[in-house]
Design a protein around this motif. Structure first.
Motif, mmCIF file in Angstrom:
data_model
loop_
_atom_site.group_PDB
_atom_site.id
_atom_site.type_symbol
_atom_site.label_atom_id
_atom_site.label_comp_id
_atom_site.label_asym_id
_atom_site.label_seq_id
_atom_site.Cartn_x
_atom_site.Cartn_y
_atom_site.Cartn_z
ATOM 1 N N GLN A 120 0.817 -1.204 0.000
ATOM 2 C CA GLN A 120 0.000 0.000 0.000
ATOM 3 C C GLN A 120 0.851 1.254 0.000
ATOM 4 O O GLN A 120 0.488 2.256 -0.628
ATOM 5 C CB GLN A 120 -0.947 0.011 1.209
ATOM 6 N N ASP A 124 0.565 4.187 -2.700
ATOM 7 C CA ASP A 124 0.342 5.580 -2.293
ATOM 8 C C ASP A 124 1.378 6.508 -2.931
ATOM 9 O O ASP A 124 1.039 7.613 -3.379
ATOM 10 C CB ASP A 124 0.414 5.701 -0.765
ATOM 11 N N GLU A 182 -3.685 -2.395 -7.676
ATOM 12 C CA GLU A 182 -4.859 -2.388 -6.804
ATOM 13 C C GLU A 182 -5.808 -3.548 -7.112
ATOM 14 O O GLU A 182 -6.451 -4.092 -6.207
ATOM 15 C CB GLU A 182 -5.599 -1.052 -6.934
#
Length: 214
Positions: A120, A124, A182
């Motif tokens: 993650q 990001d 994702e």
């Protein structure tokens, strides 16, 4: 056999490009480069510019043609390009146009290292890059409109068009990479087993001869 001349640095090329227009002093060189956003593609620092000017003069590519003083300001030395400088500039321009040179951008290095981050966290950071690229592209479009309104010949700012195209391509590729990460289409490396190698949408895949035959 004479030694091959030392190639001009990107900053040296930028200085000689300006001197095609008229003789100028280093301070004006700096101001023009910033005004024309040359500093987006060439590392520009006052110290390095003066060092490069001295080097070009030592190579015989530029020469002092005047000195200027305004009020109490320090005296400024005005430089012009020599015939040797013009020849070196033309020769290197031809070579750089014709032959791809190795370049070392940071993004591929970061992509190679990204798997060491948390999944993650990496996503990001890529999303932050997407935002930054969109902002740069919007700024590019503002600059492009300004130069079009001034009716400048396209070849005077073709380098900006190239950079703009590169940013748009990188944006599209990075957006797709984020989507693939994702969705799981690109799985994050698993310490227990090697990751599979799926058909990736961020890679252009052409049909093979076997696929066409089926």
């Amino acid at each position: 056999m004479p030694a091959r001349p030392q190639p001009l640095t990107p900053l040296g090329m930028a200085i000689l490009e300006l001197l095609h227009e008229k003789p100028i002093h280093p301070y004006e060189m700096t101001q023009l480069m910033r005004q024309r956003q040359v500093d987006r593609r060439v590392k520009l620092r006052p110290g390095s510019l003066y060092h490069t000017v001295d080097r070009l003069q030592a190579q015989g590519f530029i020469e002092i043609v005047d000195t200027q003083r305004q009020g109490r300001r320090p005296e400024r030395t005005v430089y012009a390009m020599t015939e040797a400088g013009r020849d070196a500039f033309v020769d290197q321009t031809r070579e750089m146009l014709a032959f791809p040179a190795p370049e070392y951008p940071q993004y591929p290095v970061a992509l190679s290292a990204a798997s060491e981050l948390d999944r993650q966290d990496a996503i990001d950071q890529l999303k932050m890059r997407v935002i930054a690229l969109r902002a740069r592209i919007a700024a590019d479009e503002v600059v492009a409109k300004e130069v079009r309104d001034r009716e400048l010949p396209v070849m005077y700012w073709i380098d900006h068009l190239y950079d703009h195209h590169q940013r748009r391509s990188q944006l599209a590729w990075t957006e797709q990479l984020v989507a693939d990460l994702e969705s799981g289409r690109i799985p994050w490396p698993d310490a227990k087993k090697p990751p599979p190698h799926p058909q990736l949408s961020i890679v252009d895949n052409e049909d093979t001869d076997d696929d066409k035959a089926s």
